[in-house]
Scaffold this active site. Structure first.
Site, short mmCIF file in Angstrom:
data_model
loop_
_atom_site.label_atom_id
_atom_site.label_comp_id
_atom_site.label_asym_id
_atom_site.label_seq_id
_atom_site.Cartn_x
_atom_site.Cartn_y
_atom_site.Cartn_z
N ASP A 12 -3.80 6.01 -38.55
CA ASP A 12 -4.69 7.01 -38.11
C ASP A 12 -5.92 7.12 -38.45
O ASP A 12 -6.62 6.30 -38.27
CB ASP A 12 -4.37 8.31 -40.21
CG ASP A 12 -2.56 8.18 -39.92
OD1 ASP A 12 -2.21 8.50 -39.09
OD2 ASP A 12 -2.55 8.35 -41.57
N ASP A 58 0.99 13.15 -35.64
CA ASP A 58 1.46 13.98 -37.09
C ASP A 58 0.94 15.86 -36.91
O ASP A 58 1.99 16.10 -36.97
CB ASP A 58 -0.10 13.82 -38.46
CG ASP A 58 0.57 11.86 -38.82
OD1 ASP A 58 1.62 11.79 -37.92
OD2 ASP A 58 -0.25 11.45 -39.45
#
Length: 167
Positions: free
Chosen positions: A124, A143
């Site tokens: 991330d 995401d």
């Protein structure tokens, strides 16, 4: 003539999923090459940073400390869901909004599944926040694609309900 367009439409949606997957993987590899763990680069002060973070769990680090089994569970789940999505995409390829949503979710699911298979965690790097008061958990392109796809599905369901009520 319509039947001859269907395979092109299906492959176009698969192309969109592949594009999401490619951009996701390139961005993750770039961030890993350039950033140290938890290093923060402010892009928009008080709102948007880039940072490197690893998530061994699911959304919002759900089950991140579960001992390792979650890696295999979430990888398997993503692969099963991806197979179902390909089936649905083939079946509903004429429904542009719904098929676009499925393609975005497919690309995102595969992007995160690849991370889990190779690294054991998802990479991330996007951090949205308000000043130093509130921070949204770090996320990535995959995401984002999944969330946009889910939002399109919700919008599509409202549009279908509205059409059904008019008929």
């Amino acid at each position: 003539m319509l039947k001859s367009l269907c395979p092109k439409r299906f492959s176009g949606y698969l192309g969109l999923a592949a594009w999401v997957l490619l951009i996701d993987q390139i961005s993750k590899h770039w961030i890993e090459a350039v950033f140290e763990m938890h290093q923060i680069k402010t892009i928009i002060p008080g709102f948007f940073n880039l940072t490197l973070a690893y998530n061994p769990g699911a959304a919002f680090s759900f089950l991140a400390d579960a001992g390792g089994w979650q890696r295999h569970f979430f990888t398997g789940l993503a692969l099963v869901v991806s197979a179902v999505i390909v089936f649905l995409l083939k079946k509903h390829q004429a429904e542009q909004r719904y098929a676009t949503a499925l393609a975005l979710i497919l690309g995102g699911a595969l992007g995160n599944a690849i991370d889990r298979m190779i690294f054991g965690h998802v990479i991330d790097f996007i951090q949205v926040h308000y000043q130093s008061i509130w921070f949204y958990p770090a996320f990535n392109i995959a995401d984002s694609a999944i969330c946009i796809g889910a939002a399109l599905m919700v919008i599509d369901s409202f549009k279908k309900d509205k059409q059904a009520n008019h008929e």
